[in-house]
Design a protein around this motif. Sequence first.
Motif, PDB file in Angstrom:
ATOM      1  N   PHE A  13       0.812  -1.206   0.000  1.00 38.76           N
ATOM      2  CA  PHE A  13       0.000   0.000   0.000  1.00 38.76           C
ATOM      3  C   PHE A  13       0.846   1.256   0.000  1.00 38.76           C
ATOM      4  N   TYR A  14       1.981   1.232   0.687  1.00 43.58           N
ATOM      5  CA  TYR A  14       2.885   2.385   0.673  1.00 43.58           C
ATOM      6  C   TYR A  14       3.383   2.638  -0.743  1.00 43.58           C
ATOM      7  N   ILE A  15       3.725   1.567  -1.449  1.00 43.16           N
ATOM      8  CA  ILE A  15       4.189   1.708  -2.831  1.00 43.16           C
ATOM      9  C   ILE A  15       3.065   2.247  -3.724  1.00 43.16           C
ATOM     10  N   LEU A  16       1.852   1.724  -3.580  1.00 41.05           N
ATOM     11  CA  LEU A  16       0.724   2.187  -4.393  1.00 41.05           C
ATOM     12  C   LEU A  16       0.357   3.641  -4.103  1.00 41.05           C
ATOM     13  N   PHE A  17       0.443   4.047  -2.850  1.00 36.78           N
ATOM     14  CA  PHE A  17      -0.011   5.376  -2.445  1.00 36.78           C
ATOM     15  C   PHE A  17       1.063   6.444  -2.568  1.00 36.78           C
ATOM     16  N   SER A  18       2.270   6.087  -2.922  1.00 35.37           N
ATOM     17  CA  SER A  18       3.349   7.066  -3.035  1.00 35.37           C
ATOM     18  C   SER A  18       3.402   7.662  -4.441  1.00 35.37           C
ATOM     19  N   PRO A  19       3.320   8.982  -4.560  1.00 34.76           N
ATOM     20  CA  PRO A  19       3.436   9.598  -5.888  1.00 34.76           C
ATOM     21  C   PRO A  19       4.796   9.348  -6.533  1.00 34.76           C
ATOM     22  N   ASP A  20       5.835   9.193  -5.709  1.00 31.01           N
ATOM     23  CA  ASP A  20       7.167   8.962  -6.266  1.00 31.01           C
ATOM     24  C   ASP A  20       7.257   7.631  -7.005  1.00 31.01           C
ATOM     25  N   THR A  21       6.510   6.642  -6.573  1.00 31.56           N
ATOM     26  CA  THR A  21       6.487   5.358  -7.286  1.00 31.56           C
ATOM     27  C   THR A  21       6.047   5.561  -8.727  1.00 31.56           C
ATOM     28  N   TRP A  22       4.984   6.319  -8.900  1.00 32.95           N
ATOM     29  CA  TRP A  22       4.433   6.537 -10.240  1.00 32.95           C
ATOM     30  C   TRP A  22       5.324   7.456 -11.050  1.00 32.95           C
ATOM     31  N   ARG A  23       5.985   8.408 -10.398  1.00 33.46           N
ATOM     32  CA  ARG A  23       6.918   9.286 -11.110  1.00 33.46           C
ATOM     33  C   ARG A  23       8.124   8.500 -11.607  1.00 33.46           C
ATOM     34  N   ILE A  24       8.653   7.609 -10.769  1.00 33.69           N
ATOM     35  CA  ILE A  24       9.790   6.775 -11.177  1.00 33.69           C
ATOM     36  C   ILE A  24       9.387   5.862 -12.326  1.00 33.69           C
ATOM     37  N   LEU A  25       8.214   5.245 -12.213  1.00 33.96           N
ATOM     38  CA  LEU A  25       7.732   4.361 -13.269  1.00 33.96           C
ATOM     39  C   LEU A  25       7.562   5.115 -14.591  1.00 33.96           C
ATOM     40  N   MET A  26       7.008   6.318 -14.537  1.00 35.30           N
ATOM     41  CA  MET A  26       6.838   7.099 -15.768  1.00 35.30           C
ATOM     42  C   MET A  26       8.182   7.532 -16.339  1.00 35.30           C
ATOM     43  N   GLY A  27       9.139   7.855 -15.474  1.00 24.65           N
ATOM     44  CA  GLY A  27      10.479   8.195 -15.954  1.00 24.65           C
ATOM     45  C   GLY A  27      11.130   7.035 -16.682  1.00 24.65           C
ATOM     46  N   ILE A  28      10.963   5.830 -16.136  1.00 31.93           N
ATOM     47  CA  ILE A  28      11.518   4.635 -16.787  1.00 31.93           C
ATOM     48  C   ILE A  28      10.825   4.377 -18.120  1.00 31.93           C
ATOM     49  N   ILE A  55      17.003  11.236 -19.854  1.00 28.75           N
ATOM     50  CA  ILE A  55      15.598  11.175 -20.254  1.00 28.75           C
ATOM     51  C   ILE A  55      14.736  10.645 -19.115  1.00 28.75           C
ATOM     52  N   ALA A  56      15.246   9.671 -18.360  1.00 33.57           N
ATOM     53  CA  ALA A  56      14.496   9.155 -17.205  1.00 33.57           C
ATOM     54  C   ALA A  56      14.312  10.252 -16.154  1.00 33.57           C
ATOM     55  N   THR A  57      15.335  11.058 -15.932  1.00 34.13           N
ATOM     56  CA  THR A  57      15.246  12.157 -14.968  1.00 34.13           C
ATOM     57  C   THR A  57      14.257  13.220 -15.429  1.00 34.13           C
ATOM     58  N   ILE A  58      14.277  13.544 -16.695  1.00 36.28           N
ATOM     59  CA  ILE A  58      13.320  14.517 -17.236  1.00 36.28           C
ATOM     60  C   ILE A  58      11.900  13.961 -17.132  1.00 36.28           C
ATOM     61  N   GLY A  59      11.719  12.673 -17.427  1.00 32.71           N
ATOM     62  CA  GLY A  59      10.404  12.044 -17.291  1.00 32.71           C
ATOM     63  C   GLY A  59       9.913  12.064 -15.856  1.00 32.71           C
ATOM     64  N   TYR A  60      10.817  11.818 -14.897  1.00 34.27           N
ATOM     65  CA  TYR A  60      10.459  11.877 -13.481  1.00 34.27           C
ATOM     66  C   TYR A  60      10.016  13.294 -13.112  1.00 34.27           C
ATOM     67  N   SER A  61      10.765  14.287 -13.551  1.00 32.07           N
ATOM     68  CA  SER A  61      10.439  15.678 -13.220  1.00 32.07           C
ATOM     69  C   SER A  61       9.134  16.130 -13.858  1.00 32.07           C
ATOM     70  N   ALA A  62       8.890  15.694 -15.062  1.00 36.23           N
ATOM     71  CA  ALA A  62       7.696  16.146 -15.789  1.00 36.23           C
ATOM     72  C   ALA A  62       6.416  15.455 -15.329  1.00 36.23           C
ATOM     73  N   SER A  63       6.537  14.372 -14.584  1.00 37.62           N
ATOM     74  CA  SER A  63       5.345  13.614 -14.220  1.00 37.62           C
ATOM     75  C   SER A  63       4.901  13.842 -12.778  1.00 37.62           C
ATOM     76  N   GLY A  64       5.170  14.989 -12.225  1.00 30.93           N
ATOM     77  CA  GLY A  64       4.768  15.292 -10.852  1.00 30.93           C
ATOM     78  C   GLY A  64       3.268  15.311 -10.660  1.00 30.93           C
ATOM     79  N   ILE A  65       2.570  16.059 -11.475  1.00 30.70           N
ATOM     80  CA  ILE A  65       1.107  16.173 -11.346  1.00 30.70           C
ATOM     81  C   ILE A  65       0.419  14.851 -11.671  1.00 30.70           C
ATOM     82  N   PRO A  66       0.773  14.165 -12.770  1.00 34.61           N
ATOM     83  CA  PRO A  66       0.133  12.863 -13.022  1.00 34.61           C
ATOM     84  C   PRO A  66       0.435  11.835 -11.922  1.00 34.61           C
ATOM     85  N   GLY A  67       1.648  11.867 -11.357  1.00 36.50           N
ATOM     86  CA  GLY A  67       1.989  10.930 -10.286  1.00 36.50           C
ATOM     87  C   GLY A  67       1.143  11.152  -9.046  1.00 36.50           C
ATOM     88  N   ARG A  68       0.923  12.412  -8.671  1.00 31.54           N
ATOM     89  CA  ARG A  68       0.067  12.708  -7.524  1.00 31.54           C
ATOM     90  C   ARG A  68      -1.369  12.318  -7.810  1.00 31.54           C
TER      91      ARG A  68
END
Length: 85
Positions: A13-28, A55-68
Amino acid sequence: MNKRPITPSYIVFYILFSPDTWRILMGIIFSAFLTPLAVTPAMGISAKVLICIMIATIGYSASGIPGRWIANTFKKLILGDKLPK
């Protein structure tokens, strides 16, 4: 506030509820799709790895709002009325 025991379900649940999980996944994902378009055969392996990381770092940075948004959606779907305010 009592400390919660760390259990496998707590970790999931911590992994599912963390916005950083989704930001990292989108960066990858961004890196996996866009790196082949940005590299050339003449580049060395170190340049290709550097481009991939950039590119992974830029993807992580750009996906803040979608990750939240994704994390909040999972919270609403799973917790429902128990969602803390």
